[in-house]
Motif scaffolding. Structure first.
Motif, PDB file in Angstrom:
ATOM      1  N   LYS A 115       0.240  -2.120  -6.396  1.00 43.21           N
ATOM      2  CA  LYS A 115      -0.377  -3.450  -6.447  1.00 43.21           C
ATOM      3  C   LYS A 115      -0.669  -3.964  -5.041  1.00 43.21           C
ATOM      4  CE  LYS A 115       1.635  -4.576 -10.867  1.00 43.21           C
ATOM      5  NZ  LYS A 115       2.775  -3.824 -11.261  1.00 43.21           N
ATOM      6  N   LYS A 116       0.199  -3.605  -4.091  1.00 43.49           N
ATOM      7  CA  LYS A 116      -0.021  -4.009  -2.697  1.00 43.49           C
ATOM      8  C   LYS A 116      -1.053  -3.110  -2.033  1.00 43.49           C
ATOM      9  CE  LYS A 116       4.435  -6.127  -2.018  1.00 43.49           C
ATOM     10  NZ  LYS A 116       5.583  -6.316  -1.166  1.00 43.49           N
ATOM     11  N   SER A 117      -0.894  -1.800  -2.238  1.00 43.54           N
ATOM     12  CA  SER A 117      -1.811  -0.837  -1.646  1.00 43.54           C
ATOM     13  C   SER A 117      -1.728   0.465  -2.444  1.00 43.54           C
ATOM     14  CB  SER A 117      -1.434  -0.569  -0.187  1.00 43.54           C
ATOM     15  OG  SER A 117      -2.067   0.604   0.286  1.00 43.54           O
ATOM     16  N   LYS A 118      -2.860   0.882  -2.979  1.00 50.35           N
ATOM     17  CA  LYS A 118      -2.887   2.112  -3.760  1.00 50.35           C
ATOM     18  C   LYS A 118      -2.468   3.309  -2.903  1.00 50.35           C
ATOM     19  CE  LYS A 118      -5.879   2.488  -7.003  1.00 50.35           C
ATOM     20  NZ  LYS A 118      -7.078   2.632  -7.816  1.00 50.35           N
ATOM     21  N   SER A 119      -2.976   3.366  -1.669  1.00 53.53           N
ATOM     22  CA  SER A 119      -2.629   4.474  -0.770  1.00 53.53           C
ATOM     23  C   SER A 119      -1.138   4.507  -0.485  1.00 53.53           C
ATOM     24  CB  SER A 119      -3.386   4.350   0.553  1.00 53.53           C
ATOM     25  OG  SER A 119      -4.767   4.451   0.330  1.00 53.53           O
ATOM     26  N   PHE A 120      -0.564   3.353  -0.178  1.00 51.82           N
ATOM     27  CA  PHE A 120       0.862   3.272   0.101  1.00 51.82           C
ATOM     28  C   PHE A 120       1.672   3.682  -1.130  1.00 51.82           C
ATOM     29  CE2 PHE A 120       4.850   0.732   0.566  1.00 51.82           C
ATOM     30  CZ  PHE A 120       5.334   1.359   1.702  1.00 51.82           C
ATOM     31  N   GLY A 121       1.224   3.245  -2.300  1.00 49.33           N
ATOM     32  CA  GLY A 121       1.897   3.603  -3.545  1.00 49.33           C
ATOM     33  C   GLY A 121       1.889   5.105  -3.793  1.00 49.33           C
ATOM     34  N   ILE A 122       0.755   5.743  -3.525  1.00 52.27           N
ATOM     35  CA  ILE A 122       0.649   7.197  -3.721  1.00 52.27           C
ATOM     36  C   ILE A 122       1.572   7.928  -2.748  1.00 52.27           C
ATOM     37  CG2 ILE A 122      -0.886   9.206  -3.522  1.00 52.27           C
ATOM     38  CD1 ILE A 122      -3.173   7.293  -4.475  1.00 52.27           C
ATOM     39  N   ILE A 123       1.542   7.522  -1.481  1.00 55.62           N
ATOM     40  CA  ILE A 123       2.383   8.179  -0.471  1.00 55.62           C
ATOM     41  C   ILE A 123       3.861   8.016  -0.823  1.00 55.62           C
ATOM     42  CG2 ILE A 123       3.138   8.084   1.946  1.00 55.62           C
ATOM     43  CD1 ILE A 123       0.131   7.401   2.603  1.00 55.62           C
ATOM     44  N   CYS A 124       4.282   6.802  -1.137  1.00 56.46           N
ATOM     45  CA  CYS A 124       5.695   6.567  -1.455  1.00 56.46           C
ATOM     46  C   CYS A 124       6.094   7.275  -2.749  1.00 56.46           C
ATOM     47  CB  CYS A 124       5.981   5.071  -1.557  1.00 56.46           C
ATOM     48  SG  CYS A 124       5.904   4.245   0.039  1.00 56.46           S
ATOM     49  N   GLY A 125       5.223   7.240  -3.756  1.00 55.09           N
ATOM     50  CA  GLY A 125       5.506   7.936  -5.006  1.00 55.09           C
ATOM     51  C   GLY A 125       5.665   9.430  -4.788  1.00 55.09           C
ATOM     52  N   THR A 126       4.834   9.984  -3.922  1.00 54.20           N
ATOM     53  CA  THR A 126       4.907  11.420  -3.609  1.00 54.20           C
ATOM     54  C   THR A 126       6.201  11.760  -2.872  1.00 54.20           C
ATOM     55  OG1 THR A 126       2.498  11.555  -3.491  1.00 54.20           O
ATOM     56  CG2 THR A 126       3.727  13.310  -2.424  1.00 54.20           C
ATOM     57  N   VAL A 127       6.550  10.951  -1.887  1.00 62.05           N
ATOM     58  CA  VAL A 127       7.783  11.201  -1.124  1.00 62.05           C
ATOM     59  C   VAL A 127       9.007  11.090  -2.034  1.00 62.05           C
ATOM     60  CG1 VAL A 127       9.266  10.316   0.731  1.00 62.05           C
ATOM     61  CG2 VAL A 127       6.806  10.558   1.110  1.00 62.05           C
ATOM     62  N   VAL A 128       9.049  10.051  -2.857  1.00 63.03           N
ATOM     63  CA  VAL A 128      10.194   9.870  -3.762  1.00 63.03           C
ATOM     64  C   VAL A 128      10.259  11.018  -4.772  1.00 63.03           C
ATOM     65  CG1 VAL A 128      11.130   8.425  -5.622  1.00 63.03           C
ATOM     66  CG2 VAL A 128      10.407   7.380  -3.471  1.00 63.03           C
ATOM     67  N   GLY A 129       9.118  11.434  -5.300  1.00 62.94           N
ATOM     68  CA  GLY A 129       9.111  12.561  -6.228  1.00 62.94           C
ATOM     69  C   GLY A 129       9.613  13.833  -5.578  1.00 62.94           C
ATOM     70  N   SER A 130       9.184  14.076  -4.361  1.00 65.87           N
ATOM     71  CA  SER A 130       9.624  15.265  -3.640  1.00 65.87           C
ATOM     72  C   SER A 130      11.136  15.226  -3.400  1.00 65.87           C
ATOM     73  CB  SER A 130       8.871  15.381  -2.312  1.00 65.87           C
ATOM     74  OG  SER A 130       9.196  16.588  -1.670  1.00 65.87           O
TER      75      SER A 130
END
Length: 194
Positions: A115-130
């Motif tokens: 909601k704040k930033s799609k790019s930031f959400g993707i990066i954080c989601g990827t890092v947390v998933g990893s």
């Protein structure tokens, strides 16, 4: 057959397509061994990347299903190309559970932050998933098998613990690689969905 099961489960055609496509990538990476990179005493992996993409793009259930494919191939890999610690990955609790959670955690972190930033959400989601994969697998090895792990490698308990901690550091490389590959793919898929 899988398609019928998925469709009865109220999956949309697009979700079935994503599951099929990313499961195929997972199967190819697993069957060819390209998804497993030997870094003793384990094999590090890039097989978490399709799980992360599936979770962020199509949600936690899709991500969990692709993670199941990843986990199954971890068991197959442990059986087909054994190492002194392969017995650990024959246990579905270690081989499958953390892998199914990759897509779930990726999705919810993405959803929370996009909601704040799609790019930031993707990066954080990827890092947390990893790191769900890295910490989930290594944490369960510590809880369930630390003594057997030390015995299999003929090392002390302290050395075994330190080697697991060193592998956590490897998780940063894995997460960086996941971001580099997943980010442009997820962005492209999100644009196509609009």
């Amino acid at each position: 057959m899988i398609e019928n099961v998925l469709l009865r489960g109220k999956f949309k055609t697009r979700q079935v397509t994503i599951i099929g496509m990313l499961s195929a990538v997972t199967i190819i990476l697993g069957a060819t061994g390209l998804g497993f990179i030997p870094i003793p005493p384990f094999k590090t992996t890039i097989m978490h990347i399709p799980v992360i993409i599936g979770g962020i793009v199509e949600g936690p259930v899709v991500g969990a299903f692709i993670g199941l494919m990843f986990g199954i191939f971890s068991i197959i890999q442990a059986i087909n190309t054994p190492t002194p610690v392969s017995f650990i990955f024959i246990n579905p609790l270690i081989a499958i559970l953390p892998r199914m959670l990759i897509g779930v955690t990726s999705y919810y972190v993405y959803k929370l932050l996009c909601k704040k930033s799609k790019s930031f959400g993707i990066i954080c989601g990827t890092v947390v998933g990893s790191f769900t994969n890295t910490l989930g697998v290594l944490g369960l090895i510590y809880v369930i098998y630390i003594n057997a792990y030390a015995n299999a490698l003929h090392i002390s308990y302290k050395t075994a613990v330190n080697s697991l901690l060193a592998l956590v550091l490897n998780g940063f490389i894995s997460a960086g690689m996941a971001v580099a590959v997943s980010f442009p793919i997820v962005m492209a898929l999100k644009k196509v969905r609009k």
